[in-house]
Write a protein that holds these residues in place. Structure first.
Motif, PDB file in Angstrom:
ATOM      1  N   PRO A   7       0.808  -1.219   0.000  1.00 20.71           N
ATOM      2  CA  PRO A   7       0.000   0.000   0.000  1.00 20.71           C
ATOM      3  C   PRO A   7       0.845   1.275   0.000  1.00 20.71           C
ATOM      4  N   ASN A   8       2.119   1.169   0.384  1.00 25.95           N
ATOM      5  CA  ASN A   8       2.987   2.347   0.465  1.00 25.95           C
ATOM      6  C   ASN A   8       3.989   2.446  -0.680  1.00 25.95           C
ATOM      7  N   ARG A  65       6.540  -1.430   6.794  1.00 29.28           N
ATOM      8  CA  ARG A  65       5.207  -1.258   7.382  1.00 29.28           C
ATOM      9  C   ARG A  65       4.385  -2.531   7.227  1.00 29.28           C
ATOM     10  N   TRP A  66       3.515  -2.748   8.213  1.00 27.28           N
ATOM     11  CA  TRP A  66       2.622  -3.894   8.203  1.00 27.28           C
ATOM     12  C   TRP A  66       1.329  -3.544   7.469  1.00 27.28           C
ATOM     13  N   PHE A  67       0.727  -4.547   6.851  1.00 27.27           N
ATOM     14  CA  PHE A  67      -0.568  -4.398   6.192  1.00 27.27           C
ATOM     15  C   PHE A  67      -1.237  -5.757   6.142  1.00 27.27           C
ATOM     16  N   ARG A  77      -3.827 -16.386  -5.324  1.00 23.87           N
ATOM     17  CA  ARG A  77      -4.315 -15.141  -5.908  1.00 23.87           C
ATOM     18  C   ARG A  77      -4.639 -14.162  -4.782  1.00 23.87           C
ATOM     19  N   ILE A  78      -4.102 -12.955  -4.857  1.00 26.09           N
ATOM     20  CA  ILE A  78      -4.353 -11.912  -3.868  1.00 26.09           C
ATOM     21  C   ILE A  78      -5.522 -11.075  -4.364  1.00 26.09           C
ATOM     22  N   THR A  79      -6.573 -10.997  -3.559  1.00 25.95           N
ATOM     23  CA  THR A  79      -7.777 -10.285  -3.985  1.00 25.95           C
ATOM     24  C   THR A  79      -7.941  -8.919  -3.329  1.00 25.95           C
ATOM     25  N   ALA A  80      -7.232  -8.654  -2.234  1.00 21.36           N
ATOM     26  CA  ALA A  80      -7.343  -7.354  -1.569  1.00 21.36           C
ATOM     27  C   ALA A  80      -6.112  -7.093  -0.724  1.00 21.36           C
ATOM     28  N   VAL A  81      -5.723  -5.835  -0.644  1.00 16.61           N
ATOM     29  CA  VAL A  81      -4.661  -5.369   0.248  1.00 16.61           C
ATOM     30  C   VAL A  81      -5.225  -4.149   0.960  1.00 16.61           C
TER      31      VAL A  81
END
Length: 94
Positions: A7-8, A65-67, A77-81
């Protein structure tokens, strides 16, 4: 190899990240009232679904950073961050 969208920092290879396990785990409490069984469940038992799973990740080779992310454990498959402290996509709808 996974391509994880920090996200960063934006999309980065999996080798820059470390998985911190299942996310949204609540620590039992209050401290003086927690049974040994409840404490051991908190420390040692996690769900291990063969489906969509919410995990904590840290960008160890970048911003540090953590997320949270939502990943299918079968297809990877990654569907959301989403940032720490926020409800995941499915939790927000509930």
């Amino acid at each position: 190899m996974l391509l994880i969208n920090c996200p960063n920092c934006g999309p980065r290879p999996e080798i820059e990240f470390r998985c911190g396990g299942e996310s949204h785990i609540e620590r039992p409490g209050p401290h003086g009232e927690v049974t040994d069984e409840a404490w051991s469940d908190y420390l040692f038992y996690r769900s291990n679904p063969k489906a969509e799973h919410r995990e904590r990740w840290v960008h160890a080779g970048g911003c540090r950073r953590w997320f949270n992310l939502v990943r299918d454990t079968v297809t990877h498959r990654i569907t959301a961050v989403y940032p720490m402290g926020e409800a995941g996509p499915a939790e927000a709808a509930r």
